[in-house]
Design an enzyme around this catalytic site. Structure first.
Site, PDB file in Angstrom:
ATOM      1  N   GLN A 104       0.858  -1.191   0.000  1.00 58.91           N
ATOM      2  CA  GLN A 104       0.000   0.000   0.000  1.00 58.91           C
ATOM      3  C   GLN A 104       0.888   1.234   0.000  1.00 58.91           C
ATOM      4  OE1 GLN A 104      -2.539   0.236   3.447  1.00 58.91           O
ATOM      5  NE2 GLN A 104      -3.644   2.038   2.705  1.00 58.91           N
ATOM      6  N   HIS A 110      -8.339   2.916   0.120  1.00 54.71           N
ATOM      7  CA  HIS A 110      -8.834   3.095  -1.251  1.00 54.71           C
ATOM      8  C   HIS A 110      -8.984   1.737  -1.881  1.00 54.71           C
ATOM      9  CE1 HIS A 110      -4.430   3.258  -1.264  1.00 54.71           C
ATOM     10  NE2 HIS A 110      -4.442   2.724  -2.489  1.00 54.71           N
TER      11      HIS A 110
HETATM   12  P1  AMP Z   1      -1.672   1.765  -3.578  1.00 61.38           P
HETATM   13  O1  AMP Z   1      -0.336   1.209  -3.964  1.00 61.38           O
HETATM   14  O2  AMP Z   1      -2.752   0.736  -3.559  1.00 61.38           O
HETATM   15  O3  AMP Z   1      -1.603   2.575  -2.310  1.00 61.38           O
HETATM   16  O4  AMP Z   1      -2.099   2.721  -4.758  1.00 61.38           O
HETATM   17  C1  AMP Z   1      -1.989   4.105  -4.740  1.00 61.38           C
HETATM   18  C2  AMP Z   1      -2.477   4.596  -6.080  1.00 61.38           C
HETATM   19  O5  AMP Z   1      -2.678   5.984  -5.998  1.00 61.38           O
HETATM   20  C3  AMP Z   1      -1.501   4.332  -7.240  1.00 61.38           C
HETATM   21  O6  AMP Z   1      -2.156   3.539  -8.232  1.00 61.38           O
HETATM   22  C4  AMP Z   1      -1.191   5.748  -7.745  1.00 61.38           C
HETATM   23  O7  AMP Z   1      -1.055   5.792  -9.148  1.00 61.38           O
HETATM   24  C5  AMP Z   1      -2.381   6.534  -7.248  1.00 61.38           C
HETATM   25  N1  AMP Z   1      -2.156   7.958  -7.036  1.00 61.38           N
HETATM   26  C6  AMP Z   1      -1.141   8.521  -6.352  1.00 61.38           C
HETATM   27  N2  AMP Z   1      -1.288   9.858  -6.340  1.00 61.38           N
HETATM   28  C7  AMP Z   1      -2.423  10.130  -7.013  1.00 61.38           C
HETATM   29  C8  AMP Z   1      -3.122  11.330  -7.355  1.00 61.38           C
HETATM   30  N3  AMP Z   1      -2.665  12.544  -6.980  1.00 61.38           N
HETATM   31  N4  AMP Z   1      -4.260  11.240  -8.075  1.00 61.38           N
HETATM   32  C9  AMP Z   1      -4.722  10.032  -8.460  1.00 61.38           C
HETATM   33  N5  AMP Z   1      -4.122   8.864  -8.173  1.00 61.38           N
HETATM   34  C10 AMP Z   1      -2.979   8.916  -7.468  1.00 61.38           C
END
Ligand code: AMP
Length: 126
Positions: A104, A110
């Site tokens: 994560q 999310h």
């Molecule tokens: P996780 O590894 O499950 O925590 O995923 C975090 C996700 O957030 C990744 O797929 C990123 O590409 C996405 N992410 C990070 N910053 C942003 C942002 N400002 N707007 C939209 N998505 C984002």
């Protein structure tokens, strides 16, 4: 041990309007927006508005209204994308990466909704 939530995480900043996002749906209890680095033709993140770090945190401490509102928002986004099975959509994958082993990156709950093509096997065998 109690859950700890970092209010400076990037999704908390999005919820406070400090960072822009590409909103798909906003409700009383949830915000859905396009992932900035899509891993599939459709890649939407759905977050609860409350300060929860993970699904287990949310499940144990969120109110019934928050849990219903968040769950319904996820379903609504699937319908908006046209991927829900209720309308013969092609389906999707719902992922909630959690903690260190779950890899994560952002410490605000999310779910990823991934869709738009066959997504292949979920994870490789160890
Ligand atoms: P996780 O590894 O499950 O925590 O995923 C975090 C996700 O957030 C990744 O797929 C990123 O590409 C996405 N992410 C990070 N910053 C942003 C942002 N400002 N707007 C939209 N998505 C984002």
């Amino acid at each position: 041990m109690a859950y700890s939530y970092d209010p400076e995480n990037i999704f908390a900043k999005i919820l406070r309007g400090e960072i822009p996002n590409s909103t798909v749906l906003e409700t009383d209890h949830a915000l859905a927006f396009h992932d900035i680095a899509p891993a599939a033709p459709d890649h939407v993140l759905v977050i609860p508005k409350g300060p929860y770090v993970s699904y287990d945190h949310f499940a144990s401490e969120a109110s019934d209204a928050e849990i219903v509102g968040y769950t319904r928002a996820i379903g609504e986004v699937c319908k908006m994308l046209g991927v829900d099975l209720g309308h013969e959509g092609e389906g999707f994958r719902l992922i909630a990466n959690t903690g260190r082993n779950g890899v994560q990156d952002v410490p605000h709950l999310h779910v990823h909704i991934l869709a738009g093509r066959p997504l292949g096997p979920m994870i490789k065998k160890a």
